[in-house]
Structure formats: structure tokens, C-alpha cells
Scaffold this motif. Structure first.
Motif, PDB file in Angstrom:
ATOM      1  N   PRO A   1     -26.388  -2.907  13.715  1.00 60.70           N
ATOM      2  CA  PRO A   1     -26.457  -1.432  13.394  1.00 60.70           C
ATOM      3  C   PRO A   1     -25.725  -1.385  12.089  1.00 60.70           C
ATOM      4  CG  PRO A   1     -25.936  -1.299  15.712  1.00 60.70           C
ATOM      5  CD  PRO A   1     -25.793  -2.944  14.967  1.00 60.70           C
ATOM      6  N   VAL A   2     -24.803  -1.774  11.727  1.00 60.36           N
ATOM      7  CA  VAL A   2     -23.955  -1.647  10.445  1.00 60.36           C
ATOM      8  C   VAL A   2     -24.812  -2.312   9.236  1.00 60.36           C
ATOM      9  CG1 VAL A   2     -22.135  -1.947   8.884  1.00 60.36           C
ATOM     10  CG2 VAL A   2     -21.817  -1.408  11.171  1.00 60.36           C
ATOM     11  N   LEU A   3     -25.359  -3.406   9.562  1.00 62.69           N
ATOM     12  CA  LEU A   3     -26.347  -4.205   8.401  1.00 62.69           C
ATOM     13  C   LEU A   3     -27.489  -3.157   8.285  1.00 62.69           C
ATOM     14  CD1 LEU A   3     -26.218  -7.795   9.706  1.00 62.69           C
ATOM     15  CD2 LEU A   3     -25.258  -6.987   7.724  1.00 62.69           C
ATOM     16  N   SER A   4     -28.123  -2.375   9.293  1.00 65.66           N
ATOM     17  CA  SER A   4     -29.208  -1.622   8.974  1.00 65.66           C
ATOM     18  C   SER A   4     -28.644  -0.349   8.224  1.00 65.66           C
ATOM     19  CB  SER A   4     -29.747  -1.248  10.284  1.00 65.66           C
ATOM     20  OG  SER A   4     -30.060  -2.408  11.100  1.00 65.66           O
ATOM     21  N   LEU A   5     -27.402   0.087   8.545  1.00 65.05           N
ATOM     22  CA  LEU A   5     -26.980   1.280   7.869  1.00 65.05           C
ATOM     23  C   LEU A   5     -26.693   0.963   6.464  1.00 65.05           C
ATOM     24  CD1 LEU A   5     -26.119   3.967   8.613  1.00 65.05           C
ATOM     25  CD2 LEU A   5     -23.673   3.093   8.927  1.00 65.05           C
ATOM     26  N   ILE A   6     -26.489  -0.162   6.071  1.00 66.45           N
ATOM     27  CA  ILE A   6     -26.155  -0.632   4.573  1.00 66.45           C
ATOM     28  C   ILE A   6     -27.686  -0.611   3.857  1.00 66.45           C
ATOM     29  CG2 ILE A   6     -25.683  -2.485   2.898  1.00 66.45           C
ATOM     30  CD1 ILE A   6     -23.545  -3.442   5.065  1.00 66.45           C
ATOM     31  N   ASN A   7     -28.763  -1.208   4.598  1.00 67.82           N
ATOM     32  CA  ASN A   7     -30.047  -1.229   4.203  1.00 67.82           C
ATOM     33  C   ASN A   7     -30.501   0.181   3.883  1.00 67.82           C
ATOM     34  OD1 ASN A   7     -32.591  -2.536   3.358  1.00 67.82           O
ATOM     35  ND2 ASN A   7     -33.167  -1.661   5.539  1.00 67.82           N
ATOM     36  N   ILE A   8     -30.447   1.006   4.854  1.00 70.25           N
ATOM     37  CA  ILE A   8     -30.885   2.380   4.624  1.00 70.25           C
ATOM     38  C   ILE A   8     -30.069   3.089   3.739  1.00 70.25           C
ATOM     39  CG2 ILE A   8     -31.022   4.570   6.012  1.00 70.25           C
ATOM     40  CD1 ILE A   8     -31.403   3.009   8.381  1.00 70.25           C
ATOM     41  N   SER A   9     -28.946   2.959   3.573  1.00 69.17           N
ATOM     42  CA  SER A   9     -28.435   3.759   2.462  1.00 69.17           C
ATOM     43  C   SER A   9     -28.840   3.176   1.072  1.00 69.17           C
ATOM     44  CB  SER A   9     -26.893   3.113   2.377  1.00 69.17           C
ATOM     45  OG  SER A   9     -26.243   3.543   1.343  1.00 69.17           O
TER      46      SER A   9
ATOM     47  N   GLU B   1     -29.361  10.978  -3.359  1.00 71.93           N
ATOM     48  CA  GLU B   1     -28.283  10.499  -3.656  1.00 71.93           C
ATOM     49  C   GLU B   1     -27.088  10.889  -2.575  1.00 71.93           C
ATOM     50  OE1 GLU B   1     -25.074   8.737  -5.537  1.00 71.93           O
ATOM     51  OE2 GLU B   1     -27.114   8.563  -5.808  1.00 71.93           O
ATOM     52  N   PHE B   2     -27.083  12.168  -2.212  1.00 73.54           N
ATOM     53  CA  PHE B   2     -26.079  12.621  -1.403  1.00 73.54           C
ATOM     54  C   PHE B   2     -26.106  11.891  -0.015  1.00 73.54           C
ATOM     55  CE2 PHE B   2     -23.795  15.173   1.918  1.00 73.54           C
ATOM     56  CZ  PHE B   2     -22.651  15.594   0.966  1.00 73.54           C
ATOM     57  N   ILE B   3     -27.205  11.630   0.578  1.00 79.90           N
ATOM     58  CA  ILE B   3     -27.274  11.003   1.825  1.00 79.90           C
ATOM     59  C   ILE B   3     -27.101   9.556   1.752  1.00 79.90           C
ATOM     60  CG2 ILE B   3     -29.250  10.584   3.505  1.00 79.90           C
ATOM     61  CD1 ILE B   3     -30.483  13.073   3.008  1.00 79.90           C
ATOM     62  N   SER B   4     -27.650   9.009   0.733  1.00 80.05           N
ATOM     63  CA  SER B   4     -27.169   7.590   0.318  1.00 80.05           C
ATOM     64  C   SER B   4     -25.624   7.340   0.244  1.00 80.05           C
ATOM     65  CB  SER B   4     -28.047   6.981  -0.770  1.00 80.05           C
ATOM     66  OG  SER B   4     -27.507   5.721  -1.212  1.00 80.05           O
ATOM     67  N   GLN B   5     -25.049   8.146  -0.524  1.00 81.97           N
ATOM     68  CA  GLN B   5     -23.585   7.760  -0.530  1.00 81.97           C
ATOM     69  C   GLN B   5     -22.873   8.184   0.887  1.00 81.97           C
ATOM     70  OE1 GLN B   5     -21.893   6.897  -3.575  1.00 81.97           O
ATOM     71  NE2 GLN B   5     -20.295   6.489  -1.832  1.00 81.97           N
ATOM     72  N   TRP B   6     -23.444   9.052   1.441  1.00 82.55           N
ATOM     73  CA  TRP B   6     -22.667   9.392   2.825  1.00 82.55           C
ATOM     74  C   TRP B   6     -23.019   8.061   4.119  1.00 82.55           C
ATOM     75  CZ3 TRP B   6     -25.252  10.640   7.736  1.00 82.55           C
ATOM     76  CH2 TRP B   6     -24.213  11.108   8.657  1.00 82.55           C
ATOM     77  N   LEU B   7     -24.016   7.762   3.705  1.00 83.46           N
ATOM     78  CA  LEU B   7     -24.529   6.405   4.720  1.00 83.46           C
ATOM     79  C   LEU B   7     -23.563   5.260   4.116  1.00 83.46           C
ATOM     80  CD1 LEU B   7     -28.265   6.873   4.919  1.00 83.46           C
ATOM     81  CD2 LEU B   7     -26.390   7.259   6.860  1.00 83.46           C
ATOM     82  N   PHE B   8     -23.385   5.124   2.825  1.00 84.16           N
ATOM     83  CA  PHE B   8     -22.788   4.108   2.446  1.00 84.16           C
ATOM     84  C   PHE B   8     -21.190   4.132   2.823  1.00 84.16           C
ATOM     85  CE2 PHE B   8     -20.345   1.949  -1.205  1.00 84.16           C
ATOM     86  CZ  PHE B   8     -20.646   0.682  -1.281  1.00 84.16           C
ATOM     87  N   ASP B   9     -20.507   5.225   2.473  1.00 85.51           N
ATOM     88  CA  ASP B   9     -19.158   5.556   2.753  1.00 85.51           C
ATOM     89  C   ASP B   9     -19.108   4.885   4.403  1.00 85.51           C
ATOM     90  OD1 ASP B   9     -18.571   6.470   0.555  1.00 85.51           O
ATOM     91  OD2 ASP B   9     -18.677   8.698   1.102  1.00 85.51           O
ATOM     92  N   ILE B  10     -20.038   5.245   5.394  1.00 88.13           N
ATOM     93  CA  ILE B  10     -19.811   4.756   6.592  1.00 88.13           C
ATOM     94  C   ILE B  10     -19.939   3.276   6.826  1.00 88.13           C
ATOM     95  CG2 ILE B  10     -20.712   5.059   8.687  1.00 88.13           C
ATOM     96  CD1 ILE B  10     -21.690   8.085   8.329  1.00 88.13           C
ATOM     97  N   ALA B  11     -21.051   2.795   6.088  1.00 89.43           N
ATOM     98  CA  ALA B  11     -21.054   1.203   6.034  1.00 89.43           C
ATOM     99  C   ALA B  11     -19.974   0.610   5.405  1.00 89.43           C
ATOM    100  CB  ALA B  11     -22.417   0.772   5.470  1.00 89.43           C
TER     101      ALA B  11
END
Length: 249
Positions: free
Chosen positions: A81-89, A145-155
Motif C-alpha cells: 500500500p505504501v508503494l502505491s501511495l508513492i506512485n499515486i502521489s 499539488e496540494f493533494i500530491s504533497q499530502w499523499l507524499f508526506d504520508i508516504a
């Protein structure tokens, strides 16, 4: 889609950490079992008091090992799931932000330069529509950009967690392997296990405190879901959550 350099920058250390974790844990368990076997093979020479002392220290070692194993099991369950999160970000940037941002100039640039001479009500209506279209484009870019950064912070918090966990496992394994080597005689065995229990206790305590700090970053990132709701719920430039109409049918 081929992974970008930035995706590899975080995906590769994440996967490398898990490779180290799997290898290290297997070696750690094997080394602990070797110590137990040595105790069992020499217990007739040790006597009740020494055995009691060794057992208490081995229980401390087992406790530290189990604490780390609990974290490892949980991390392994969430690797994919974390790898997917990085990809989605990153896809929010490559598939949404970048192509949409290219439209910002297009929406206000006349296809025909004669439109610059256009005046009257029709021209005013056209300019009004164009301004709204550009605002919608720019707003979409900001949201992406906001959503990408939010997902990236979690990843990123998850990547840092995995890397730190790998360090703990590597350190733990090294201490166990060293103890097996030092417990080469029945005389050395009690001291090797006592030293091991102390060093593993310190290592695990320090490591888990670091993991707790990283985990708090993850919780803080998740807590920003309110900011996500604010961004998604702001329809000032996307009326009703829809793209502003350019032409009414």
C-alpha cells in the motif's frame, strides 16, 4: 507507466529497507535459537543459580526481539500500500498538475489574432468565460499539488519508518550474532548473554523512541485531512464542484 526518478528515489530505499528487514530478522531468530541451544547443551555444567540468571537475561532478549518483530509484522503488511501511495502521489503531478497547468495560457490566448479586435457584448461575454476557465485551470493545479504533497508526506513518513526499522533490525542482528560468537565456552556463555541483554535493551528502547517520533509525523500528516476537505470543498472557482461552462446549450 515507467517510474520517474523521484519515485525511484523513495521506492528503492523503501524496498531495500524491507529486504534488510527480512534478511536481518531471519538471522536474528536463528542466532537467538543458537544461544538457547548452547544453554541447553551446557546446562548440566552451569548449575541452578547460573541457569536462573541466564534465563532472566534471555527473557529480556526475547522481549526486545518480540517488540521489534511486532513492528516488522505490521510494516510488512503495509509495504505494498505504501508503494502505491508513492506512485499515486507522483501521478497527481504527472497526470493532473502538469497537463492541466499547460492549459492556463491556452484558455486566454485567442486562437485567432483577429479576436483582439472583437468588441461589444459578445467580446465581453467571451472574456468573462475565458477568465473563469483560466481560474478553474489554476485552481485545479493548486488542488492537484496540494493533494500530491499530502499523499507524499504520508508516504515519506512510511519510508523513513521502514529505513529506521531496518537499522534497528540490523543492529539487533549484529548483537545476537556477536553474542553467539562470544559464547564459545560454558564460562563465557553467561557473560555473553548478560552483555547481549543490556545492549539489546538500550538499542530497542532508543530505536522504538525514534519510530514513535516518525509515527507522530505520520499521524500529523493524516490529521491534515481537514485541509484536504477544505481544498476539495472549495467550489469558488469550480461551481458545484463542476468545470465552469464555456458554452451553454
Amino acid at each position: 507507466m515507467q517510474p520517474t526518478t523521484s519515485q525511484l528515489e523513495y521506492g528503492e530505499p523503501f524496498n531495500k529497507a524491507f529486504d534488510q528487514i527480512r534478511t536481518g530478522i531471519n538471522t536474528a531468530i536463528e542466532s537467538f535459537n543458537q544461544l538457547v541451544d548452547k544453554v541447553n547443551s551446557w546446562k548440566w555444567l552451569l548449575g541452578p543459580a547460573a541457569l536462573w540468571w541466564i534465563k532472566n537475561n534471555l527473557d529480556d532478549v526475547r522481549g526486545g526481539l518480540n517488540n521489534v518483530l511486532d513492528r516488522v509484522d505490521h510494516a510488512l503488511e503495509h509495504q505494498l500500500p505504501v508503494l502505491s501511495l508513492i506512485n499515486i502521489s507522483f501521478r497527481w503531478v504527472t497526470d493532473v498538475k502538469s497537463p492541466v497547468s499547460n492549459l492556463s495560457f491556452v484558455t486566454t490566448e485567442p486562437d485567432n489574432q483577429n479576436l483582439a479586435k472583437w468588441t461589444g457584448d459578445a467580446a465581453s461575454a467571451y472574456n468573462s468565460k475565458a477568465i473563469k476557465q483560466k481560474a478553474a485551470v489554476d485552481e485545479t493545479v493548486v488542488k492537484a499539488e496540494f493533494i500530491s504533497q499530502w499523499l507524499f508526506d504520508i508516504a515519506k513518513a512510511n519510508v523513513d519508518y521502514a529505513v529506521e526499522l531496518a537499522k534497528i533490525v540490523t543492529g539487533l542482528t549484529g548483537k545476537l550474532v556477536q553474542a553467539v560468537a562470544e559464547a564459545s565456552t560454558v564460562i563465557d556463555l553467561p557473560w555473553a548473554i548478560s552483555t547481549l541483554a543490556k545492549s539489546i535493551g538500550d538499542l530497542v528502547t532508543a530505536g522504538l523512541n525514534t519510530l514513535l517520533t516518525i509515527g507522530q509525523r505520520f499521524v500529523d500528516a493524516l490529521g491534515n485531512v481537514r485541509d484536504i476537505a477544505t481544498q476539495v470543498g472549495d467550489h469558488s472557482k469550480l461551481p458545484g464542484g463542476q468545470w465552469p461552462q464555456a458554452v451553454r446549450g
